[in-house]
Structures are given as C-alpha cells and as structure tokens.
Motif scaffolding. Sequence first.
Motif, PDB file in Angstrom:
ATOM      1  N   CYS A   1      38.400  25.132  36.809  1.00  0.00           N
ATOM      2  CA  CYS A   1      38.751  25.864  35.590  1.00  0.00           C
ATOM      3  C   CYS A   1      37.537  25.907  34.660  1.00  0.00           C
ATOM      4  O   CYS A   1      36.741  24.967  34.593  1.00  0.00           O
ATOM      5  CB  CYS A   1      39.932  25.180  34.895  1.00  0.00           C
ATOM      6  SG  CYS A   1      40.634  26.153  33.549  1.00  0.00           S
ATOM      7  N   SER A   2      37.416  27.006  33.935  1.00  0.00           N
ATOM      8  CA  SER A   2      36.248  27.180  33.064  1.00  0.00           C
ATOM      9  C   SER A   2      36.264  26.238  31.858  1.00  0.00           C
ATOM     10  O   SER A   2      35.243  26.052  31.214  1.00  0.00           O
ATOM     11  CB  SER A   2      36.174  28.628  32.573  1.00  0.00           C
ATOM     12  OG  SER A   2      37.364  28.980  31.873  1.00  0.00           O
ATOM     13  N   VAL A   3      37.431  25.669  31.489  1.00  0.00           N
ATOM     14  CA  VAL A   3      37.524  24.713  30.387  1.00  0.00           C
ATOM     15  C   VAL A   3      38.391  23.546  30.825  1.00  0.00           C
ATOM     16  O   VAL A   3      39.164  23.655  31.769  1.00  0.00           O
ATOM     17  CB  VAL A   3      38.133  25.367  29.121  1.00  0.00           C
ATOM     18  CG1 VAL A   3      37.210  26.423  28.554  1.00  0.00           C
ATOM     19  CG2 VAL A   3      39.508  25.960  29.415  1.00  0.00           C
ATOM     20  N   THR A   4      38.252  22.433  30.112  1.00  0.00           N
ATOM     21  CA  THR A   4      39.049  21.258  30.463  1.00  0.00           C
ATOM     22  C   THR A   4      40.381  21.242  29.736  1.00  0.00           C
ATOM     23  O   THR A   4      41.287  20.503  30.093  1.00  0.00           O
ATOM     24  CB  THR A   4      38.276  19.969  30.128  1.00  0.00           C
ATOM     25  OG1 THR A   4      37.914  19.998  28.746  1.00  0.00           O
ATOM     26  CG2 THR A   4      37.029  19.860  30.986  1.00  0.00           C
ATOM     27  N   CYS A   5      40.490  22.024  28.631  1.00  0.00           N
ATOM     28  CA  CYS A   5      41.764  22.174  27.938  1.00  0.00           C
ATOM     29  C   CYS A   5      41.740  23.500  27.212  1.00  0.00           C
ATOM     30  O   CYS A   5      40.697  24.123  27.068  1.00  0.00           O
ATOM     31  CB  CYS A   5      42.008  21.020  26.965  1.00  0.00           C
ATOM     32  SG  CYS A   5      40.804  20.929  25.620  1.00  0.00           S
ATOM     33  N   GLY A   6      42.907  23.920  26.765  1.00  0.00           N
ATOM     34  CA  GLY A   6      42.973  25.258  26.195  1.00  0.00           C
ATOM     35  C   GLY A   6      43.050  26.261  27.325  1.00  0.00           C
ATOM     36  O   GLY A   6      43.080  25.916  28.512  1.00  0.00           O
ATOM     37  N   GLU A   7      43.090  27.526  27.020  1.00  0.00           N
ATOM     38  CA  GLU A   7      43.250  28.550  28.052  1.00  0.00           C
ATOM     39  C   GLU A   7      41.909  28.898  28.674  1.00  0.00           C
ATOM     40  O   GLU A   7      41.001  29.387  28.009  1.00  0.00           O
ATOM     41  CB  GLU A   7      43.896  29.807  27.466  1.00  0.00           C
ATOM     42  CG  GLU A   7      44.247  30.831  28.536  1.00  0.00           C
ATOM     43  CD  GLU A   7      45.081  31.985  27.994  1.00  0.00           C
ATOM     44  OE1 GLU A   7      45.335  32.922  28.768  1.00  0.00           O
ATOM     45  OE2 GLU A   7      45.465  31.927  26.816  1.00  0.00           O
ATOM     46  N   GLY A   8      41.766  28.649  29.971  1.00  0.00           N
ATOM     47  CA  GLY A   8      40.563  28.996  30.710  1.00  0.00           C
ATOM     48  C   GLY A   8      40.892  29.910  31.883  1.00  0.00           C
ATOM     49  O   GLY A   8      42.020  30.390  32.034  1.00  0.00           O
ATOM     50  N   THR A   9      39.922  30.158  32.730  1.00  0.00           N
ATOM     51  CA  THR A   9      40.128  30.991  33.919  1.00  0.00           C
ATOM     52  C   THR A   9      39.468  30.328  35.124  1.00  0.00           C
ATOM     53  O   THR A   9      38.544  29.510  34.981  1.00  0.00           O
ATOM     54  CB  THR A   9      39.519  32.389  33.728  1.00  0.00           C
ATOM     55  OG1 THR A   9      38.118  32.272  33.434  1.00  0.00           O
ATOM     56  CG2 THR A   9      40.214  33.150  32.611  1.00  0.00           C
ATOM     57  N   GLN A  10      39.964  30.678  36.312  1.00  0.00           N
ATOM     58  CA  GLN A  10      39.327  30.259  37.546  1.00  0.00           C
ATOM     59  C   GLN A  10      39.494  31.397  38.552  1.00  0.00           C
ATOM     60  O   GLN A  10      40.428  32.200  38.451  1.00  0.00           O
ATOM     61  CB  GLN A  10      39.941  28.962  38.075  1.00  0.00           C
ATOM     62  CG  GLN A  10      41.414  29.022  38.359  1.00  0.00           C
ATOM     63  CD  GLN A  10      41.980  27.679  38.791  1.00  0.00           C
ATOM     64  OE1 GLN A  10      43.182  27.507  38.848  1.00  0.00           O
ATOM     65  NE2 GLN A  10      41.143  26.721  39.117  1.00  0.00           N
TER      66      GLN A  10
ATOM     67  N   ARG B   1      42.736  33.942  37.746  1.00  0.00           N
ATOM     68  CA  ARG B   1      43.998  33.535  37.146  1.00  0.00           C
ATOM     69  C   ARG B   1      43.726  32.588  35.977  1.00  0.00           C
ATOM     70  O   ARG B   1      42.634  32.012  35.861  1.00  0.00           O
ATOM     71  CB  ARG B   1      44.886  32.849  38.178  1.00  0.00           C
ATOM     72  CG  ARG B   1      44.375  31.483  38.618  1.00  0.00           C
ATOM     73  CD  ARG B   1      45.295  30.848  39.656  1.00  0.00           C
ATOM     74  NE  ARG B   1      44.840  29.505  40.033  1.00  0.00           N
ATOM     75  CZ  ARG B   1      45.402  28.771  40.986  1.00  0.00           C
ATOM     76  NH1 ARG B   1      46.424  29.268  41.686  1.00  0.00           N
ATOM     77  NH2 ARG B   1      44.945  27.559  41.259  1.00  0.00           N
ATOM     78  N   SER B   2      44.731  32.438  35.085  1.00  0.00           N
ATOM     79  CA  SER B   2      44.610  31.514  33.951  1.00  0.00           C
ATOM     80  C   SER B   2      44.799  30.081  34.433  1.00  0.00           C
ATOM     81  O   SER B   2      45.469  29.825  35.435  1.00  0.00           O
ATOM     82  CB  SER B   2      45.667  31.826  32.883  1.00  0.00           C
ATOM     83  OG  SER B   2      45.458  33.103  32.337  1.00  0.00           O
ATOM     84  N   CYS B   3      44.210  29.138  33.675  1.00  0.00           N
ATOM     85  CA  CYS B   3      44.346  27.733  34.051  1.00  0.00           C
ATOM     86  C   CYS B   3      44.293  26.863  32.802  1.00  0.00           C
ATOM     87  O   CYS B   3      43.789  27.278  31.761  1.00  0.00           O
ATOM     88  CB  CYS B   3      43.234  27.321  35.028  1.00  0.00           C
ATOM     89  SG  CYS B   3      41.557  27.626  34.411  1.00  0.00           S
ATOM     90  N   ASN B   4      44.814  25.660  32.910  1.00  0.00           N
ATOM     91  CA  ASN B   4      44.802  24.668  31.814  1.00  0.00           C
ATOM     92  C   ASN B   4      45.283  25.266  30.500  1.00  0.00           C
ATOM     93  O   ASN B   4      44.576  25.259  29.498  1.00  0.00           O
ATOM     94  CB  ASN B   4      43.393  24.087  31.621  1.00  0.00           C
ATOM     95  CG  ASN B   4      43.005  23.180  32.749  1.00  0.00           C
ATOM     96  OD1 ASN B   4      43.837  22.778  33.549  1.00  0.00           O
ATOM     97  ND2 ASN B   4      41.732  22.854  32.836  1.00  0.00           N
ATOM     98  N   THR B   5      46.480  25.799  30.476  1.00  0.00           N
ATOM     99  CA  THR B   5      46.988  26.442  29.266  1.00  0.00           C
ATOM    100  C   THR B   5      47.538  25.444  28.251  1.00  0.00           C
ATOM    101  O   THR B   5      48.068  25.835  27.232  1.00  0.00           O
ATOM    102  CB  THR B   5      48.093  27.455  29.627  1.00  0.00           C
ATOM    103  OG1 THR B   5      49.078  26.790  30.417  1.00  0.00           O
ATOM    104  CG2 THR B   5      47.516  28.612  30.419  1.00  0.00           C
ATOM    105  N   ILE B   6      47.431  24.143  28.502  1.00  0.00           N
ATOM    106  CA  ILE B   6      47.874  23.151  27.516  1.00  0.00           C
ATOM    107  C   ILE B   6      46.883  23.117  26.351  1.00  0.00           C
ATOM    108  O   ILE B   6      45.694  23.402  26.525  1.00  0.00           O
ATOM    109  CB  ILE B   6      47.993  21.747  28.141  1.00  0.00           C
ATOM    110  CG1 ILE B   6      46.645  21.308  28.716  1.00  0.00           C
ATOM    111  CG2 ILE B   6      49.069  21.724  29.211  1.00  0.00           C
ATOM    112  CD1 ILE B   6      46.627  19.855  29.150  1.00  0.00           C
ATOM    113  N   GLU B   7      47.382  22.785  25.154  1.00  0.00           N
ATOM    114  CA  GLU B   7      46.515  22.759  23.982  1.00  0.00           C
ATOM    115  C   GLU B   7      45.549  21.580  24.045  1.00  0.00           C
ATOM    116  O   GLU B   7      45.888  20.506  24.518  1.00  0.00           O
ATOM    117  CB  GLU B   7      47.341  22.640  22.706  1.00  0.00           C
ATOM    118  CG  GLU B   7      48.029  23.926  22.302  1.00  0.00           C
ATOM    119  CD  GLU B   7      48.570  23.830  20.890  1.00  0.00           C
ATOM    120  OE1 GLU B   7      47.808  23.442  19.987  1.00  0.00           O
ATOM    121  OE2 GLU B   7      49.756  24.120  20.711  1.00  0.00           O
TER     122      GLU B   7
END
Length: 371
Positions: free
Chosen positions: A77-86, A112-118
């Motif tokens: 995932c492009s980020v470790t938290c918050g809304e990212g993409t892969q 697709r979206s990933c890590n959608t937790i705040e």
Amino acid sequence: MRLMLVATLLLVIITVVDAGRRHRARNRIRHRSYGRQASVSSSRKQINCNKIRRRQACSKCCSVDGNWGQWSEFNPCSVTCGEGTQSRSRSCDNPPPAYDGADCNGDGTETRSCNTIECLVDGNWGAWSEFSACCPVCGVVEQTRSRVCDNPAPGPGGADCPGDSEETRTCDSNDCLDNAPISLCEGQSFDVIVLLDVSAGSITDEGIAQARNLIQGLYTELRIDGNLRRFGFIAYAGAMADFNRLVLGADDTATQQSRIDGISVINGPPNLETAISVLVSDFTNLGRTGIRQIGIVIGASDPFTIDDVTRFTNPAKEANIALYAVGIVDLVNEEYLQAIATNASGAITATSEQLEETATRLEQLICLCDK
C-alpha cells in the motif's frame, strides 16, 4: 481405287494410335500431380506451425491472438494509514500476439484502495501569541501568552499536545511609567477626596507636615482645576463632628490649597470607618454621573486589624470608588495598605524623602494606569 482405300486405312490407324498415346500420357500426368498433392498435404499435417513460421511458409493460417498471463501480487500500500492505493500487473504473453494476431483485451494494470482506516494524529502546538501588554500597567505585573493545539489538532486516538497552553512572565512597567509624558491628567475628569488620619495617637507633628506636603504635591500633579478635576479632603479623628473637612468642589483652588496647609493634629482616636462612610456619602451626594471617583487614604500607623480594614473599606469599593493607600512612615504594614487599596499596585509606602516621588506615582496610577 484400291490405292485410296489403303491410304485411308493407314490414316485411321495412325489417328487411333496417336490418340491412345496421348491418353496414356495424360493419365501419367494426372497420376504424378495427384501423388504430389497428397504428399504435400500429408507433410503439412506433420510439420509444426512453429517450423512453418520459421520457414515463413504461411502468414494467415498460423496468426496467433494474444492472451493474458497470470496477475502479479498486489504491491505494498502507498501509505501505512489513511486511504492509499496499491496495484498489480499482468503481461500479454500467454501467448503473445503473433503474425497479425489480436492484442489482449483489457488493462495490463489494476489499482484498488487500501488501508482505509484513519491514521492516529498526535496534536502539535501552533505558534505562541504575543505577550499581553506590560505598559501602561503599574508595578510588577504578570504577562501571559497562549497557544492552541491545532497544528494539527489531535485526531481520534491521537495524543494531546504536551506542555501548557499558557506561559507567564513578570514585567516591571516602572520604566514605562518613568518615560510617560508630563501632564498625564490633562483632559481627564475625576473627583478626588483625600482621607488623612490626624488622630493624636497615630501621627506626630512631623508626620502631619509630611502629609501636608504630600497632599499639596498631589494637588499639583493631578492638575486640580475645580472644574474637570475636583478636590476635597477629610482629616479625621474622634467623632465625625471633629473632622476637618474640605467638601468636594467647595471653594476656589487657592482657598483649597490654603485649607490643606491648615491641617493639624486632632485629639481623639482614629475613626477610619466613619471617614469612609463620609467619603461614600460625599461622592453619592456631590459626585458627577459618569465621572471617576477616587479616594486616597493616607496614614502614619496601622491601628486596625486587616479584617477590620477590609470591612471598613468594602462600602467604598462596592460603590466603585477607586481607593489608594499611602503609608508615610515605614511603620505602616504593607498588607494593611493593600487591604485598603482597590488594587495591590495602589498600596504605597513612602518616607519623608519620597513624598514628591509618591505624588508622581499616584499621578501615574490615576491618570495613566487606572484611567
């Protein structure tokens, strides 16, 4: 005749023979042609298309449409938290298109979206505000400044900003007051009544002389003119009938100053409670609406308890009369003076050498700090 018949017969025989020879020749040709075709067809069935391609034996019969290979795994995932993409990818290689074959249908990548937790956001302080003003304020004062936890504000589950939202420091504004312009009271309106304890057991003749000098200095510093700035005094001791009073606003300025010089010791005990009562009454009956009312209490002793002094002066404070307290000898307790004064900065102890300085200080308090 016979000769003609023989000739005709020979011609017929030659024609028949020639026709048979040509028929056999055609049959041989057909046989050879059929055998060759059968052989080529059989060979084609046995030759692999790849070999045909290498020989470039055909181009249409062996065209190959492309087909997708397997998808790769999704990348991190492009980020470790918050809304990212892969994303993941696939190649058109199973098989690849060849010899005018069609490309693979669809996309070679998928997202697709990933890590959608705040994310947990810890708070961080914004910038400090400026310190509150030091001048014009009197004496040593506290200055404060503040900051807000909004850079960023803490998110759900995040930590608050560490530390305090306010900071305090002390500031001595006397330097500011020393540089204040002269004639601070010009243009201002107020009424002043001075209360002086002249009881025989509380003040000496020397103390009375110092008090008179202080009051004359105040009269000058406050620019008393009988109009914008009016003056009165209550020299108290014993019963109210014994008081030496200059009623607020009475007489002209020359007469008022002469009356100040006539203040003297009165036999009888100190009576601060009655003096405060008279002060409140004079301001109630003789004061002007919307004009500041100021009482200055001067004494050379502290004959009452702190509780008594607080009780005596409360009626004046409740009537919004600004009280200042001056002890003209070192014997007067500072806490005693502070119990009289409306504000701690209005409690002043002065020796005989500091009378002029004290008058100036009161001018600064009344006409600059507390106006």
